[in-house]
Design a protein around this motif. Structure first.
Motif, PDB file in Angstrom:
ATOM      1  N   GLU A  98       9.957   3.396 -65.165  1.00 20.54           N
ATOM      2  CA  GLU A  98       8.793   2.604 -64.757  1.00 20.54           C
ATOM      3  C   GLU A  98       8.666   1.349 -65.602  1.00 20.54           C
ATOM      4  O   GLU A  98       8.379   0.262 -65.077  1.00 20.54           O
ATOM      5  N   ILE A  99       8.899   1.478 -66.899  1.00 21.38           N
ATOM      6  CA  ILE A  99       8.856   0.302 -67.782  1.00 21.38           C
ATOM      7  C   ILE A  99       9.936  -0.694 -67.372  1.00 21.38           C
ATOM      8  O   ILE A  99       9.679  -1.896 -67.262  1.00 21.38           O
ATOM      9  N   ASP A 100      11.153  -0.198 -67.142  1.00 15.51           N
ATOM     10  CA  ASP A 100      12.252  -1.068 -66.725  1.00 15.51           C
ATOM     11  C   ASP A 100      11.928  -1.751 -65.396  1.00 15.51           C
ATOM     12  O   ASP A 100      12.223  -2.938 -65.212  1.00 15.51           O
ATOM     13  N   TYR A 101      11.335  -1.003 -64.484  1.00 11.85           N
ATOM     14  CA  TYR A 101      10.951  -1.548 -63.173  1.00 11.85           C
ATOM     15  C   TYR A 101       9.934  -2.681 -63.345  1.00 11.85           C
ATOM     16  O   TYR A 101      10.109  -3.775 -62.786  1.00 11.85           O
ATOM     17  N   ASN A 102       8.891  -2.432 -64.121  1.00 16.36           N
ATOM     18  CA  ASN A 102       7.867  -3.457 -64.333  1.00 16.36           C
ATOM     19  C   ASN A 102       8.443  -4.683 -65.041  1.00 16.36           C
ATOM     20  O   ASN A 102       8.091  -5.819 -64.707  1.00 16.36           O
ATOM     21  N   ASN A 103       9.343  -4.460 -66.008  1.00 19.65           N
ATOM     22  CA  ASN A 103       9.982  -5.584 -66.695  1.00 19.65           C
ATOM     23  C   ASN A 103      10.872  -6.376 -65.741  1.00 19.65           C
ATOM     24  O   ASN A 103      10.903  -7.603 -65.798  1.00 19.65           O
ATOM     25  N   ALA A 104      11.591  -5.676 -64.879  1.00 19.64           N
ATOM     26  CA  ALA A 104      12.468  -6.354 -63.921  1.00 19.64           C
ATOM     27  C   ALA A 104      11.645  -7.196 -62.946  1.00 19.64           C
ATOM     28  O   ALA A 104      12.041  -8.317 -62.602  1.00 19.64           O
ATOM     29  N   ILE A 105      10.505  -6.673 -62.520  1.00 20.82           N
ATOM     30  CA  ILE A 105       9.633  -7.438 -61.622  1.00 20.82           C
ATOM     31  C   ILE A 105       9.119  -8.688 -62.333  1.00 20.82           C
ATOM     32  O   ILE A 105       9.155  -9.790 -61.776  1.00 20.82           O
ATOM     33  N   ALA A 106       8.647  -8.514 -63.553  1.00 16.36           N
ATOM     34  CA  ALA A 106       8.122  -9.658 -64.307  1.00 16.36           C
ATOM     35  C   ALA A 106       9.220 -10.705 -64.517  1.00 16.36           C
ATOM     36  O   ALA A 106       8.980 -11.911 -64.368  1.00 16.36           O
ATOM     37  N   GLN A 107      10.414 -10.253 -64.855  1.00 15.65           N
ATOM     38  CA  GLN A 107      11.519 -11.180 -65.078  1.00 15.65           C
ATOM     39  C   GLN A 107      11.905 -11.898 -63.787  1.00 15.65           C
ATOM     40  O   GLN A 107      12.120 -13.113 -63.789  1.00 15.65           O
ATOM     41  N   ALA A 108      11.973 -11.153 -62.686  1.00 16.17           N
ATOM     42  CA  ALA A 108      12.322 -11.775 -61.405  1.00 16.17           C
ATOM     43  C   ALA A 108      11.276 -12.813 -61.004  1.00 16.17           C
ATOM     44  O   ALA A 108      11.621 -13.901 -60.527  1.00 16.17           O
ATOM     45  N   LYS A 109      10.008 -12.490 -61.213  1.00 12.16           N
ATOM     46  CA  LYS A 109       8.949 -13.453 -60.876  1.00 12.16           C
ATOM     47  C   LYS A 109       9.031 -14.685 -61.771  1.00 12.16           C
ATOM     48  O   LYS A 109       8.883 -15.812 -61.295  1.00 12.16           O
ATOM     49  N   ALA A 110       9.267 -14.462 -63.064  1.00  9.65           N
ATOM     50  CA  ALA A 110       9.363 -15.600 -63.985  1.00  9.65           C
ATOM     51  C   ALA A 110      10.559 -16.481 -63.628  1.00  9.65           C
ATOM     52  O   ALA A 110      10.443 -17.709 -63.589  1.00  9.65           O
ATOM     53  N   GLU A 111      11.703 -15.848 -63.348  1.00 12.97           N
ATOM     54  CA  GLU A 111      12.888 -16.627 -62.965  1.00 12.97           C
ATOM     55  C   GLU A 111      12.655 -17.348 -61.647  1.00 12.97           C
ATOM     56  O   GLU A 111      13.032 -18.502 -61.486  1.00 12.97           O
ATOM     57  N   GLY A 112      12.013 -16.654 -60.707  1.00 14.03           N
ATOM     58  CA  GLY A 112      11.709 -17.277 -59.420  1.00 14.03           C
ATOM     59  C   GLY A 112      10.775 -18.455 -59.570  1.00 14.03           C
ATOM     60  O   GLY A 112      10.978 -19.511 -58.955  1.00 14.03           O
ATOM     61  N   ASN A 113       9.755 -18.302 -60.404  1.00 19.08           N
ATOM     62  CA  ASN A 113       8.822 -19.406 -60.644  1.00 19.08           C
ATOM     63  C   ASN A 113       9.525 -20.582 -61.309  1.00 19.08           C
ATOM     64  O   ASN A 113       9.300 -21.734 -60.950  1.00 19.08           O
TER      65      ASN A 113
END
Length: 182
Positions: free
Chosen positions: A129-144
């Motif tokens: 779950e931690i890895d999932y949340n980190n991956a989402i945050a990273q994907a959003k940051a990279e996307g932004n």
């Protein structure tokens, strides 16, 4: 979309298009795909953990049954030995107590191992779950970051095209003015 700040409307007469809205839409689509891929990987990980968890209880139940069966076999063997050798009930009672203690120790060890396995799975579930949340945050940051970078590049392109159109128009106006004077 937000566009690039108002120059797009002024440029349409010059044939220069501002693709900021399209860039934003494409980035949103890319982000949705990336997030779906992350979600699918997370769900696959959870499904694997669920399968592992479902297999733990039967394995340890089987181990408990084996321990109980082994204890019964050992107790029966002792009872036969005691009867054959004429041992008294006091020795039999002591043996019964020893077999009971051994079985309880075995069962306790099995229960501890099962609890440790379940705790390990829960730790893996939490880490997933931690890895999932980190991956989402990273994907959003990279996307932004990519979106901002692309919108900036589009703004520069539009401004450059606008500048070129102004220079061209000025040259045309100057040429018309000079022809009119001649």
């Amino acid at each position: 979309g937000t566009g690039t700040g108002g120059t797009a409307g002024n440029l349409s007469g010059y044939g220069v298009n501002d693709y900021s809205d399209l860039i934003e839409s494409l980035n949103q689509y890319r982000d949705e795909i990336a997030l779906a891929e992350i979600r699918a990987a997370y769900e696959k990980s959870l499904a694997g953990l669920d399968r592992a968890q479902a297999s733990i209880a039967p394995q340890y139940a089987s181990a408990r049954n084996q321990a109980a069966a082994q204890a019964a076999i050992q107790q029966q063997a002792f009872n036969e030995y005691a009867a054959a050798n004429g041992l008294n009930t006091g020795v039999g009672g002591q043996a019964q107590l020893a077999f009971g203690n051994a079985l309880q120790n075995d069962l306790s060890g099995i229960n501890t191992a099962e609890a440790n396995s379940m705790a390990d799975l829960e730790l893996q579930r939490s880490q997933a779950e931690i890895d999932y949340n980190n991956a989402i945050a990273q994907a959003k940051a990279e996307g932004n970051y990519q979106l901002v970078q692309q919108l900036y590049q589009e703004k520069v392109r539009v401004d450059e095209a606008y500048r070129e159109m102004i220079v061209w128009q000025a040259e045309q106006d100057l040429a018309i003015c000079c022809r009119a004077r001649s």
